[in-house]
Scaffold this active site. Structure first.
Site, PDB file in Angstrom:
ATOM      1  N   LYS A  71     -18.239 -56.382  -0.044  1.00 24.64           N
ATOM      2  CA  LYS A  71     -17.074 -57.167   0.406  1.00 24.64           C
ATOM      3  C   LYS A  71     -15.794 -56.435   0.018  1.00 24.64           C
ATOM      4  CE  LYS A  71     -15.595 -60.719  -2.269  1.00 24.64           C
ATOM      5  NZ  LYS A  71     -14.171 -60.614  -2.636  1.00 24.64           N
ATOM      6  N   CYS A 101      -9.466 -66.286  -4.973  1.00 21.16           N
ATOM      7  CA  CYS A 101     -10.215 -67.202  -5.850  1.00 21.16           C
ATOM      8  C   CYS A 101      -9.259 -67.861  -6.844  1.00 21.16           C
ATOM      9  CB  CYS A 101     -11.204 -66.423  -6.697  1.00 21.16           C
ATOM     10  SG  CYS A 101     -12.430 -65.599  -5.758  1.00 21.16           S
ATOM     11  N   ARG A 140      -2.931 -64.084 -10.399  1.00 25.59           N
ATOM     12  CA  ARG A 140      -3.205 -62.952  -9.498  1.00 25.59           C
ATOM     13  C   ARG A 140      -1.938 -62.475  -8.768  1.00 25.59           C
ATOM     14  NH1 ARG A 140      -8.973 -63.403  -6.843  1.00 25.59           N
ATOM     15  NH2 ARG A 140      -8.721 -61.167  -6.923  1.00 25.59           N
ATOM     16  N   ARG A 155     -17.693 -67.225   1.398  1.00 24.95           N
ATOM     17  CA  ARG A 155     -16.628 -66.216   1.411  1.00 24.95           C
ATOM     18  C   ARG A 155     -17.187 -64.829   1.090  1.00 24.95           C
ATOM     19  NH1 ARG A 155     -12.479 -66.661  -2.777  1.00 24.95           N
ATOM     20  NH2 ARG A 155     -12.021 -64.651  -1.861  1.00 24.95           N
TER      21      ARG A 155
HETATM   22  C1  EPZ Z   1     -10.323 -56.872  -7.366  1.00 27.89           C
HETATM   23  O1  EPZ Z   1      -9.396 -57.905  -7.591  1.00 27.89           O
HETATM   24  C2  EPZ Z   1     -11.546 -57.509  -6.728  1.00 27.89           C
HETATM   25  N1  EPZ Z   1     -11.172 -58.108  -5.451  1.00 27.89           N
HETATM   26  C3  EPZ Z   1     -12.090 -58.574  -7.676  1.00 27.89           C
HETATM   27  O2  EPZ Z   1     -13.251 -59.144  -7.080  1.00 27.89           O
HETATM   28  C4  EPZ Z   1     -12.492 -57.893  -8.981  1.00 27.89           C
HETATM   29  O3  EPZ Z   1     -12.918 -58.881  -9.889  1.00 27.89           O
HETATM   30  C5  EPZ Z   1     -11.283 -57.158  -9.567  1.00 27.89           C
HETATM   31  O4  EPZ Z   1     -10.717 -56.264  -8.603  1.00 27.89           O
HETATM   32  C6  EPZ Z   1     -11.676 -56.330 -10.767  1.00 27.89           C
HETATM   33  O5  EPZ Z   1     -12.508 -55.269 -10.336  1.00 27.89           O
HETATM   34  C7  EPZ Z   1     -11.088 -57.310  -4.350  1.00 27.89           C
HETATM   35  O6  EPZ Z   1     -11.259 -56.107  -4.404  1.00 27.89           O
HETATM   36  C8  EPZ Z   1     -10.754 -58.008  -3.076  1.00 27.89           C
HETATM   37  P1  EPZ Z   1      -6.891 -56.401 -10.305  1.00 27.89           P
HETATM   38  P2  EPZ Z   1      -7.871 -57.520  -7.929  1.00 27.89           P
HETATM   39  O7  EPZ Z   1      -5.685 -56.127  -9.466  1.00 27.89           O
HETATM   40  O8  EPZ Z   1      -7.514 -56.242  -7.307  1.00 27.89           O
HETATM   41  C9  EPZ Z   1      -3.687 -58.850 -12.867  1.00 27.89           C
HETATM   42  C10 EPZ Z   1     -14.519 -60.905  -6.198  1.00 27.89           C
HETATM   43  O9  EPZ Z   1     -15.050 -61.893  -6.635  1.00 27.89           O
HETATM   44  N2  EPZ Z   1      -2.696 -58.208 -11.993  1.00 27.89           N
HETATM   45  O10 EPZ Z   1      -7.638 -55.260 -10.901  1.00 27.89           O
HETATM   46  O11 EPZ Z   1      -7.049 -58.722  -7.666  1.00 27.89           O
HETATM   47  C11 EPZ Z   1      -4.627 -59.746 -12.102  1.00 27.89           C
HETATM   48  O12 EPZ Z   1      -4.087 -61.043 -11.990  1.00 27.89           O
HETATM   49  C12 EPZ Z   1     -13.145 -60.517  -6.654  1.00 27.89           C
HETATM   50  O13 EPZ Z   1     -15.044 -60.130  -5.378  1.00 27.89           O
HETATM   51  C13 EPZ Z   1      -1.345 -58.460 -12.218  1.00 27.89           C
HETATM   52  O14 EPZ Z   1      -0.982 -59.208 -13.123  1.00 27.89           O
HETATM   53  O15 EPZ Z   1      -7.939 -57.291  -9.495  1.00 27.89           O
HETATM   54  C14 EPZ Z   1      -5.874 -59.726 -12.944  1.00 27.89           C
HETATM   55  O16 EPZ Z   1      -5.747 -60.669 -13.983  1.00 27.89           O
HETATM   56  C15 EPZ Z   1     -12.684 -61.457  -7.730  1.00 27.89           C
HETATM   57  N3  EPZ Z   1      -0.435 -57.870 -11.395  1.00 27.89           N
HETATM   58  C16 EPZ Z   1      -5.890 -58.315 -13.513  1.00 27.89           C
HETATM   59  O17 EPZ Z   1      -4.537 -57.842 -13.436  1.00 27.89           O
HETATM   60  C17 EPZ Z   1      -0.814 -57.037 -10.365  1.00 27.89           C
HETATM   61  O18 EPZ Z   1       0.066 -56.527  -9.651  1.00 27.89           O
HETATM   62  C18 EPZ Z   1      -6.800 -57.374 -12.754  1.00 27.89           C
HETATM   63  O19 EPZ Z   1      -6.413 -57.449 -11.411  1.00 27.89           O
HETATM   64  C19 EPZ Z   1      -2.183 -56.798 -10.161  1.00 27.89           C
HETATM   65  C20 EPZ Z   1      -3.111 -57.384 -10.985  1.00 27.89           C
END
Ligand code: EPZ
Length: 442
Positions: free
Chosen positions: A22, A116, A121, A420
């Site tokens: 996904k 989610c 996020r 999803r």
């Molecule tokens: C990606 O989410 C994946 N989603 C997530 O999978 C996965 O858990 C995550 O990466 C970690 O590998 C997709 O690829 C669509 P992050 P992402 O940006 O990119 C914070 C699933 O179930 N953050 O690495 O959103 C953020 O809130 C999903 O398939 C900021 O604060 O994860 C989080 O707490 C769930 N500001 C942490 O950092 C930003 O600009 C990591 O986020 C970006 C992120």
């Protein structure tokens, strides 16, 4: 609103193939905006988020034709650069069109992303990088949209303040057509990013992982179309591995991603699980008595945050006290009250952390009052049936696993969250022997 009726206690046995990833497919679809030529993606999972992304691209002037697990995207003439609020709010990855739209049209209007319910996020790290590349982005709270413009995106050296998986991808998608070279420092290492890089390079981009956490993108004038096959979904493999162990069954994954699951395999084997790799297949089983193993989630190559919810079910069946410390998202324990309804012995606690503002991957200011970053699970406990509610994708799979392991008949509400991210979940589980039926609650 559909629900699953699950009669637990049957060992799951058999072979299964993983669906396409996904977290690659969604970004590969976004990449189609970078060219006017047709792009053909195969191995695409048939899940709701992919269908939603198809709708989103259609609204931006793309014709999106699905044929089983292959999708063809081509220019449809009526261009647009605005993502509708209701679509964007249901699909976190909608914000990633910022990169390609700014790169090719110099303009984008996107809603604040949803996704989610596992935390705030925000996309501050995405925006900071795009602004450094020459974009002007402002958030208009009165309409809930980000308004972005850029005469031309120029290559920069940008260091992420903290790891971000889709933030790294958004900047790659913006940099491929930028003027000059972009170097992303402290860039994420999730393997799905390398699949996106391989796709973009097959379209004529020039991207290399110049160091473990550094990616270099040389801007090119344009990208051509082509055809690409998406990698299988390693998060699915973890779900099925734990399904085998908690039901006392034995499941063979025929297109195993074991080489990208080291942190999981280490913990799983330490807990007493067996994982026999044979060529492209890996066979998972419980290996008899399970013992408690502590995990702390971390970006790749660590123990992924997406695995901690199913891991909690495994630990309810393990002897001893196991802790799960969630360091990536600020509220990813929505499944805990539901597991407790089934008899799990779980308590929250706050592990001592030296420098939390740095240790936790989320922005420290985003934590919610009363949050706890860790849980302690005492096991083994016999889970019993219950009526449970799913609130997010991976928590959903977790409750299904728990119901499969529990004695008696459970009712799992909120199946739309599963749709999803898991293709034909009930059919595939039934093929492995699960006593499960889907009923429409309307
Ligand atoms: C990606 O989410 C994946 N989603 C997530 O999978 C996965 O858990 C995550 O990466 C970690 O590998 C997709 O690829 C669509 P992050 P992402 O940006 O990119 C914070 C699933 O179930 N953050 O690495 O959103 C953020 O809130 C999903 O398939 C900021 O604060 O994860 C989080 O707490 C769930 N500001 C942490 O950092 C930003 O600009 C990591 O986020 C970006 C992120």
């Amino acid at each position: 609103m559909d629900i699953f009726v699950i009669r637990g206690g049957t060992p799951l046995v058999g072979s299964i193939a993983l669906a396409g990833a996904k977290n690659v497919a969604l970004k590969a679809l976004v990449a189609s905006l970078l060219t006017d030529e047709p792009l053909i993606l195969s191995g695409v999972p048939l899940i709701r988020d992919v269908a939603l992304m198809g709708e989103l691209l259609a609204g931006l002037g793309r014709k999106v034709i699905f044929n089983e697990h292959t999708v063809r995207i081509e220019r449809d003439g009526k261009d647009s650069f605005q993502v509708p609020l209701e679509l964007g709010a249901r699909l976190r990855t909608s914000s990633m069109v910022l990169g390609p739209l700014l790169a090719r049209r110099g303009e984008a209007i996107i809603p604040n992303p949803g996704g989610c319910r596992i935390g705030a996020r925000p996309i501050d790290r995405h925006i900071e990088g795009l602004v450094k590349m020459g974009a002007d982005i402002s958030y208009h709270s009165e309409d809930g949209y980000f308004h972005a413009r850029a005469k031309k995106l120029t290559g920069v050296t940008y260091e992420f303040p903290k790891n971000t998986h889709t933030g790294t991808e958004t900047l790659i998608l913006a940099a491929v057509l930028a003027e000059g070279t972009t170097v992303l420092r402290n860039a994420a290492q999730e393997i799905e990013i390398d699949d996106l890089i391989a796709l973009l390079n097959s379209m004529g981009a020039q991207i290399t992982r110049s160091d473990t956490r550094e990616i270099t993108i040389k801007g090119v004038p344009s990208l051509h179309g082509g055809a690409y096959s998406i990698m299988p979904d390693r998060n699915e493999e973890v779900t099925f591995a734990i399904a085998a162990a908690v039901t006392g069954g034995r499941i063979t994954i025929t297109n195993s991603q074991h080489e990208h699951l080291e942190a999981f395999l280490d913990a799983f084997r330490k807990a007493g699980g067996t994982a026999e790799v044979e060529g492209a297949t890996t066979t998972y089983a419980s290996g008899g008595a399970l013992t408690a193993v502590d995990v702390t989630t971390a970006p790749h190559p660590g123990f992924m945050t997406d695995w901690q919810a199913p891991w909690a079910v495994l630990m309810t069946q393990a002897k001893g006290s196991a802790t799960i410390h969630e360091a990536v998202f600020e509220s990813r324990f929505s499944y805990v009250p539901e597991l407790k309804k089934m008899g799990a012995d779980i308590s929250f606690f706050d592990p001592p952390v030296e420098n939390p503002e740095v240790f936790y991957n989320y922005n420290w200011s985003d934590r919610v009052p009363g949050f706890h970053p860790a849980i302690r699970i005492a096991g083994p406990t016999h889970l019993h049936n219950a009526v449970v509610n799913i609130t997010d994708l991976r928590a959903g799979a977790t409750l299904v696993l728990a119901a499969l392991a529990a004695q008696g008949e459970s009712y799992v509400h909120g199946i739309e969250h599963l749709d999803r991210g898991y293709e034909a979940f009930e059919t595939r589980l039934s093929q492995l022997g699960a006593q499960l039926k889907r009923i429409n609650e309307e």
